[in-house]
Motif scaffolding. Structure first.
Motif, mmCIF file in Angstrom:
data_model
loop_
_atom_site.group_PDB
_atom_site.id
_atom_site.type_symbol
_atom_site.label_atom_id
_atom_site.label_comp_id
_atom_site.label_asym_id
_atom_site.label_seq_id
_atom_site.Cartn_x
_atom_site.Cartn_y
_atom_site.Cartn_z
ATOM 1 N N LEU A 80 1.006 -1.377 -0.132
ATOM 2 C CA LEU A 80 -0.039 0.095 -0.035
ATOM 3 C C LEU A 80 0.903 1.370 0.106
ATOM 4 C CD1 LEU A 80 -2.969 -0.991 2.332
ATOM 5 C CD2 LEU A 80 -3.009 -0.551 -0.433
ATOM 6 N N ALA A 81 2.114 1.056 0.567
ATOM 7 C CA ALA A 81 2.796 2.086 0.600
ATOM 8 C C ALA A 81 3.499 2.621 -0.822
ATOM 9 C CB ALA A 81 3.856 1.954 1.449
ATOM 10 N N TYR A 82 3.409 1.607 -1.592
ATOM 11 C CA TYR A 82 3.922 1.882 -3.152
ATOM 12 C C TYR A 82 2.829 2.404 -4.049
ATOM 13 C CZ TYR A 82 8.772 0.114 -2.200
ATOM 14 O OH TYR A 82 10.045 0.301 -1.394
ATOM 15 N N LEU A 83 1.689 1.970 -3.684
ATOM 16 C CA LEU A 83 0.655 1.919 -4.423
ATOM 17 C C LEU A 83 0.246 3.252 -5.221
ATOM 18 C CD1 LEU A 83 -1.860 0.209 -5.839
ATOM 19 C CD2 LEU A 83 -3.350 1.375 -4.152
ATOM 20 N N PRO A 84 0.370 4.380 -4.546
ATOM 21 C CA PRO A 84 0.153 5.698 -5.186
ATOM 22 C C PRO A 84 0.861 5.997 -6.523
ATOM 23 C CG PRO A 84 0.369 5.934 -2.620
ATOM 24 C CD PRO A 84 0.716 4.584 -3.023
ATOM 25 N N HIS A 85 2.004 5.594 -6.605
ATOM 26 C CA HIS A 85 2.881 5.495 -7.561
ATOM 27 C C HIS A 85 2.763 4.369 -8.921
ATOM 28 C CE1 HIS A 85 4.842 7.833 -4.717
ATOM 29 N NE2 HIS A 85 5.345 6.823 -3.918
ATOM 30 N N ALA A 86 1.724 3.654 -8.635
ATOM 31 C CA ALA A 86 1.675 2.645 -9.537
ATOM 32 C C ALA A 86 0.403 2.076 -9.852
ATOM 33 C CB ALA A 86 2.507 1.234 -8.877
ATOM 34 N N THR A 136 7.300 -14.118 -8.878
ATOM 35 C CA THR A 136 6.518 -13.880 -7.577
ATOM 36 C C THR A 136 4.889 -13.572 -7.776
ATOM 37 O OG1 THR A 136 8.060 -12.352 -6.733
ATOM 38 C CG2 THR A 136 6.451 -12.650 -5.144
ATOM 39 N N THR A 137 3.964 -14.625 -7.207
ATOM 40 C CA THR A 137 2.587 -14.429 -7.504
ATOM 41 C C THR A 137 1.978 -13.165 -6.678
ATOM 42 O OG1 THR A 137 2.370 -16.872 -7.491
ATOM 43 C CG2 THR A 137 0.641 -15.795 -7.295
ATOM 44 N N TYR A 138 2.717 -12.922 -5.570
ATOM 45 C CA TYR A 138 2.160 -11.740 -4.699
ATOM 46 C C TYR A 138 2.196 -10.612 -5.117
ATOM 47 C CZ TYR A 138 1.111 -10.505 0.113
ATOM 48 O OH TYR A 138 0.602 -10.002 1.411
ATOM 49 N N LYS A 139 0.935 -9.838 -5.478
ATOM 50 C CA LYS A 139 1.025 -8.535 -6.119
ATOM 51 C C LYS A 139 -0.228 -8.003 -5.919
ATOM 52 C CE LYS A 139 1.919 -10.110 -10.205
ATOM 53 N NZ LYS A 139 2.400 -11.644 -9.912
ATOM 54 N N LEU A 140 -0.185 -6.523 -5.855
ATOM 55 C CA LEU A 140 -1.352 -5.682 -5.643
ATOM 56 C C LEU A 140 -1.635 -5.080 -6.863
ATOM 57 C CD1 LEU A 140 -3.375 -4.434 -3.604
ATOM 58 C CD2 LEU A 140 -1.819 -2.553 -3.123
ATOM 59 N N CYS A 141 -3.094 -4.901 -7.276
ATOM 60 C CA CYS A 141 -3.260 -4.603 -8.604
ATOM 61 C C CYS A 141 -4.551 -3.689 -8.496
ATOM 62 C CB CYS A 141 -3.819 -5.347 -9.683
ATOM 63 S SG CYS A 141 -2.636 -6.887 -9.702
ATOM 64 N N ARG A 142 -4.620 -2.321 -9.295
ATOM 65 C CA ARG A 142 -5.744 -1.434 -9.227
ATOM 66 C C ARG A 142 -6.715 -2.453 -10.274
ATOM 67 N NH1 ARG A 142 -4.917 4.012 -8.057
ATOM 68 N NH2 ARG A 142 -2.548 4.193 -7.461
ATOM 69 N N ASN A 143 -8.041 -2.432 -9.806
ATOM 70 C CA ASN A 143 -9.043 -3.142 -10.730
ATOM 71 C C ASN A 143 -9.065 -2.394 -12.244
ATOM 72 O OD1 ASN A 143 -9.414 -4.766 -8.841
ATOM 73 N ND2 ASN A 143 -11.242 -3.937 -8.208
ATOM 74 N N SER A 144 -8.973 -1.195 -12.089
ATOM 75 C CA SER A 144 -8.776 -0.610 -13.415
ATOM 76 C C SER A 144 -7.660 -1.148 -14.410
ATOM 77 C CB SER A 144 -8.637 1.147 -13.366
ATOM 78 O OG SER A 144 -7.558 1.471 -12.808
ATOM 79 N N GLY A 196 1.584 -0.424 -21.165
ATOM 80 C CA GLY A 196 1.688 0.971 -20.652
ATOM 81 C C GLY A 196 1.366 1.341 -19.340
ATOM 82 N N LEU A 197 1.305 0.165 -18.434
ATOM 83 C CA LEU A 197 0.675 0.086 -17.148
ATOM 84 C C LEU A 197 2.274 0.532 -16.328
ATOM 85 C CD1 LEU A 197 -1.865 -2.877 -16.867
ATOM 86 C CD2 LEU A 197 -2.139 -0.376 -16.818
ATOM 87 N N ARG A 198 2.053 1.095 -15.289
ATOM 88 C CA ARG A 198 3.109 1.600 -14.289
ATOM 89 C C ARG A 198 3.199 0.364 -13.351
ATOM 90 N NH1 ARG A 198 1.291 6.600 -11.555
ATOM 91 N NH2 ARG A 198 -0.745 5.484 -11.442
ATOM 92 N N LEU A 199 4.253 -0.316 -13.463
ATOM 93 C CA LEU A 199 4.679 -1.423 -12.727
ATOM 94 C C LEU A 199 5.783 -1.003 -11.554
ATOM 95 C CD1 LEU A 199 3.439 -3.499 -14.565
ATOM 96 C CD2 LEU A 199 5.232 -5.017 -13.710
ATOM 97 N N VAL A 200 5.619 -1.389 -10.205
ATOM 98 C CA VAL A 200 6.733 -0.780 -9.309
ATOM 99 C C VAL A 200 7.046 -2.059 -8.514
ATOM 100 C CG1 VAL A 200 7.196 0.471 -7.182
ATOM 101 C CG2 VAL A 200 6.108 1.518 -9.289
ATOM 102 N N GLU A 201 8.326 -2.405 -8.302
ATOM 103 C CA GLU A 201 8.355 -3.654 -7.107
ATOM 104 C C GLU A 201 8.396 -3.258 -5.896
ATOM 105 O OE1 GLU A 201 12.094 -5.681 -8.287
ATOM 106 O OE2 GLU A 201 11.265 -6.959 -9.654
ATOM 107 N N CYS A 202 8.294 -4.162 -5.099
ATOM 108 C CA CYS A 202 8.200 -3.863 -3.626
ATOM 109 C C CYS A 202 8.749 -5.140 -2.850
ATOM 110 C CB CYS A 202 6.639 -3.585 -2.927
ATOM 111 S SG CYS A 202 6.429 -3.797 -1.466
ATOM 112 N N PRO A 203 9.786 -5.095 -2.298
ATOM 113 C CA PRO A 203 10.321 -6.240 -1.396
ATOM 114 C C PRO A 203 9.338 -6.942 -0.469
ATOM 115 C CG PRO A 203 11.908 -4.256 -1.449
ATOM 116 C CD PRO A 203 10.372 -3.835 -1.867
ATOM 117 N N VAL A 204 9.220 -8.131 -0.540
ATOM 118 C CA VAL A 204 8.309 -8.978 0.391
ATOM 119 C C VAL A 204 8.994 -9.836 1.261
ATOM 120 C CG1 VAL A 204 6.121 -8.275 -0.779
ATOM 121 C CG2 VAL A 204 7.427 -10.138 -1.521
#
Ligand SMILES: Nc1nc2c(ncn2[C@@H]2O[C@H](COP(=O)(O)OP(=O)(O)OP(=O)(O)O)[C@@H](O)[C@H]2O)c(=O)[nH]1
Ligand SMILES: [Mg+2]
Length: 329
Positions: free
Chosen positions: A190-196, A245-253, A282-290
């Protein structure tokens, strides 16, 4: 030729491939030269010289292609990028877990995710399990959806379809129900979500991996290598260190735009396929260490042996370099 063509031309990727080819042929050529030094008057010397000349051509050509991308085109490829700051209206999420004969882990996994304050519901996609996966998931409080088409790709695709269809949450969190990933990492995502549009988990940070996971040192570096291949293909669009990694957070849009471009027949390589298609869209993808933990239950995926991982890795590379059509067959 149009600038838009050059902006998407993966010259650095081809440059790296030519460079690696040159490096390999150079090793072969010098081996011929060494042998002919030991055994004079053989045809090996002439052949060795020819091979080394070929390798030199590949090395120089690869470096030229890569340099054009890095020193000329990169500024255009990067031109439209700004650090985005897009907050969702609702921060709650729908969690969806993949499951295939995961009766030992699915209950604790559902309970873990249901215990996180941001999680509104947990869905489990049961991929033809013949054990108590469904029963244990329901008992732990999940909604279970049945996916009859066997395979990791079909299971993940269905998971993304199901979760992104909810209207009361904007966010889909995809994970495996095998206890290798934990709900407390939602806060990192969630900390990275605003950028991606999509925040993808990476297991690259050594200190965040438990000692006895099934991700061997070989697979760890293999994943890193394929991640870098993806990075050079889309140079200027992101940093990638893990494609498995399967683990990911995606915007539904983002998911609604991406799902038609995905092929669920791509099986254990699906994560690399997902990232590749997301970048191409063209989607914005950001990696997050888990964090990454020991698996509960039996492994059925690419991590089950090094040989299987090599096969999956080569198919991922083929998909990234040549396209996914043949991989999905
Ligand atoms: N391999 C495989 N996994 C499936 C399938 N259907 C659903 N899955 C689920 O997809 C996830 C990935 O499989 P895992 O066995 O965890 O493989 P992995 O993640 O590569 O390796 P480990 O977690 O280290 O064992 C798990 O949640 C499985 O239950 C299928 O047909 N094949
Ligand atoms: Mg797993």
């Amino acid at each position: 030729m149009q600038l838009s063509f050059w902006k998407t031309a993966p010259l650095l990727l081809y440059g790296v491939l030519f460079f690696l080819l040159g490096f390999a042929t150079c090793l072969i050529g010098t081996a011929f030269l060494l042998v002919s030094g030991i055994l004079p008057h053989t045809a090996g010397f002439a052949l060795g010289v020819k091979i080394v000349c070929c390798s030199g051509f590949c090395l120089w050509f690869g470096m030229a292609l890569g340099s054009v991308d890095l020193f000329v085109l990169l500024r255009y490829k990067r031109a439209e990028r700004r650090v985005g700051l897009n907050y969702p209206q609702v921060w709650d999420l729908t969690v969806v877990l993949t499951a295939y004969n995961d009766e030992l882990s699915i209950g604790p996994a559902v309970a873990d995710f249901r215990g996180h304050p941001r999680v509104r519901r947990v869905i489990v996609v049961d991929n033809n399990s013949i054990d108590a996966t469904k029963k244990n998931a329901v008992e732990a409080g999940a909604t279970v959806v049945f996916e009859a088409r066997q395979g990791y790709g079909y299971c993940v695709y269905r998971a993304l379809q199901e979760a992104s269809a909810f209207e009361d949450t904007e966010l889909t969190l995809l994970c495996e129900g095998d206890m290798t990933f934990r709900a407390y990492d939602i806060d990192k995502f969630l900390a990275y979500l605003p950028h991606a549009d999509i925040v993808n988990g990476t297991r690259i940070v050594e200190q965040l991996r438990s000692r006895d996971t099934q991700l061997t040192t070989f697979m760890y570096y293999g994943n890193f290598f394929v991640g870098k291949l993806l990075e050079v293909k889309y140079i200027g669009k992101g940093t990638f260190t893990d494609v498995g990694t399967t683990y990911k957070l995606c915007r539904n849009s983002a998911l609604r735009a991406l799902l038609p471009a995905l092929d669920p027949r791509v099986n254990l390589e699906f994560n690399a396929h997902f990232l590749d298609r997301a970048l191409a869209s063209g989607l914005r993808l950001v990696e997050c260490p888990v964090t990454f933990h020991d698996r509960v239950g039996v492994s059925k995926g690419g991590n089950s042996s090094n040989w299987r991982a090599v096969r999956v890795g080569l198919r991922m590379m083929a998909g990234i370099i040549c396209g996914w059509r043949s991989i999905g067959k």
